[in-house]
Write a protein that holds these residues in place. Structure first.
Motif, mmCIF file in Angstrom:
data_model
loop_
_atom_site.group_PDB
_atom_site.id
_atom_site.type_symbol
_atom_site.label_atom_id
_atom_site.label_comp_id
_atom_site.label_asym_id
_atom_site.label_seq_id
_atom_site.Cartn_x
_atom_site.Cartn_y
_atom_site.Cartn_z
ATOM 1 N N TYR A 1 -6.181 6.611 1.180
ATOM 2 C CA TYR A 1 -5.012 6.955 0.365
ATOM 3 C C TYR A 1 -3.804 6.069 0.647
ATOM 4 N N GLY A 2 -3.824 5.348 1.764
ATOM 5 C CA GLY A 2 -2.684 4.495 2.079
ATOM 6 C C GLY A 2 -2.706 4.090 3.534
ATOM 7 N N PRO B 1 6.702 0.702 -2.638
ATOM 8 C CA PRO B 1 5.423 1.399 -2.773
ATOM 9 C C PRO B 1 5.624 2.903 -2.895
ATOM 10 N N GLU B 2 4.586 3.588 -3.287
ATOM 11 C CA GLU B 2 4.620 5.044 -3.292
ATOM 12 C C GLU B 2 4.712 5.532 -1.849
ATOM 13 N N ILE B 3 5.496 6.577 -1.625
ATOM 14 C CA ILE B 3 5.628 7.177 -0.304
ATOM 15 C C ILE B 3 5.126 8.616 -0.380
ATOM 16 N N ILE B 4 4.226 8.970 0.524
ATOM 17 C CA ILE B 4 3.748 10.345 0.627
ATOM 18 C C ILE B 4 4.128 10.851 2.012
ATOM 19 N N TYR C 1 0.836 -1.200 0.000
ATOM 20 C CA TYR C 1 0.000 0.000 0.000
ATOM 21 C C TYR C 1 0.877 1.258 0.000
ATOM 22 N N THR C 2 0.317 2.363 -0.445
ATOM 23 C CA THR C 2 1.003 3.652 -0.343
ATOM 24 C C THR C 2 1.344 3.916 1.117
ATOM 25 N N GLN C 3 2.576 4.314 1.348
ATOM 26 C CA GLN C 3 3.056 4.558 2.698
ATOM 27 C C GLN C 3 2.922 6.041 3.032
ATOM 28 N N LEU C 4 2.099 6.343 4.010
ATOM 29 C CA LEU C 4 1.895 7.721 4.458
ATOM 30 C C LEU C 4 2.772 7.944 5.683
#
Length: 277
Positions: free
Chosen positions: A226-227, A208-211, A182-185
């Motif tokens: 979102y994550g 993963p995508e990192i925000i 999963y996207t990492q927040l």
């Protein structure tokens, strides 16, 4: 020469062991050894004879201890006399301020504790202790700092925060590898947690995508799907976020050790009793 070095020397003389004295003083053995050698260098004479089984005072060391002890005892008496009027300025991070310290607020008056500085990364508090801007702080994952006294305070695990709509198995532990697709927040601050998540991504060969964003925005984005993000147990045990489910992570790969720091051993001892007793 400062008072702390003399107190360190006295403890080493009492314990007849650098290791034993370091434990009593809440500092590392190398740090204590350095302080004793510094004191010997200032005096220009050896104070200790070092053996495999421990240490013994030299003849000069015995005389030095005899000469300084009355003065040290008198200073300790005076300090304790006024300690009840002393204000202890503590540094903190937002989580500790909101979710840890309130459990002890009824004890804070006992030592006149004030929360003065709040930093996202607790390591930023150490220079403030050294300069005297604050007197103490609880710092994450950093056991020793030259020139300061410290003691381990507590450890806790982190939970993964999942969007409720995507939660795999409610209330059941989840493997770390199942969190990473999963996207990492993550908090924008590149602190211990941020670094640990990135290390685990490498271990599990996930990218993963990192925000990154301010920590107070994380749960809002999790709730919207979102994550995933991560929060320490002290927070999870006290809050509920609509649209967010907290799951324990199997084998607790994300945890933190918290250390109590102060500019002298007496303050560390007093504060540790407040938080532990």
């Amino acid at each position: 020469m400062n008072l702390q070095k003399l107190e360190y020397f006295r403890m080493v003389a009492r314990e007849k062991s650098i290791t034993g004295a370091a434990t009593k003083l809440f500092i590392s053995q190398p740090a204590l050894t350095k302080q004793i050698k510094s004191l010997e260098a200032e005096l220009g004479l050896p104070l200790l004879n070092r053996f495999s089984y421990g240490i013994e005072l030299t003849e000069k060391g015995q005389q030095f201890l005899k000469d300084i002890e009355p003065g040290l005892n008198e200073l300790r008496f005076v300090m304790n006399k006024y300690r009840s009027d002393q204000i202890i300025n503590m540094g903190s991070d937002p989580f500790l301020t909101t979710y840890y310290f309130p459990d002890y607020v009824d004890r804070f008056a006992r030592l006149h504790i004030h929360i003065k500085n709040i930093e996202e990364d607790t390591l930023d508090l150490l220079p403030l202790i050294k300069t005297g801007e604050i007197d103490a702080a609880i710092v994450q994952d950093h056991a020793n700092e030259e020139g300061l006294s410290s003691a381990w305070l507590f450890a806790e695990e982190f939970y993964v925060a999942f969007p409720t709509q995507y939660t795999p198995v409610k209330d059941a532990p989840i493997h770390m590898k199942d969190c990473l697709p999963y996207t990492q927040l993550l908090s924008a601050e590149v602190g211990p947690l941020n670094k640990k998540i990135r290390e685990l991504m490498n271990v599990h060969e996930q990218s993963p995508e990192i925000i990154e964003m301010p920590y107070h925005s994380l749960m809002g984005l999790v709730s919207k799907g979102y994550g995933v993000s991560y929060l320490p147990a002290m927070v999870v045990n006290k809050i509920e976020y609509k649209g967010v489910t907290f799951l324990p992570i199997k084998d607790t790969p994300i945890r933190r050790d918290m250390y109590l720091y102060a500019n002298n051993v007496e303050t560390v001892q007093s504060l540790k009793k407040l938080f532990v007793d």
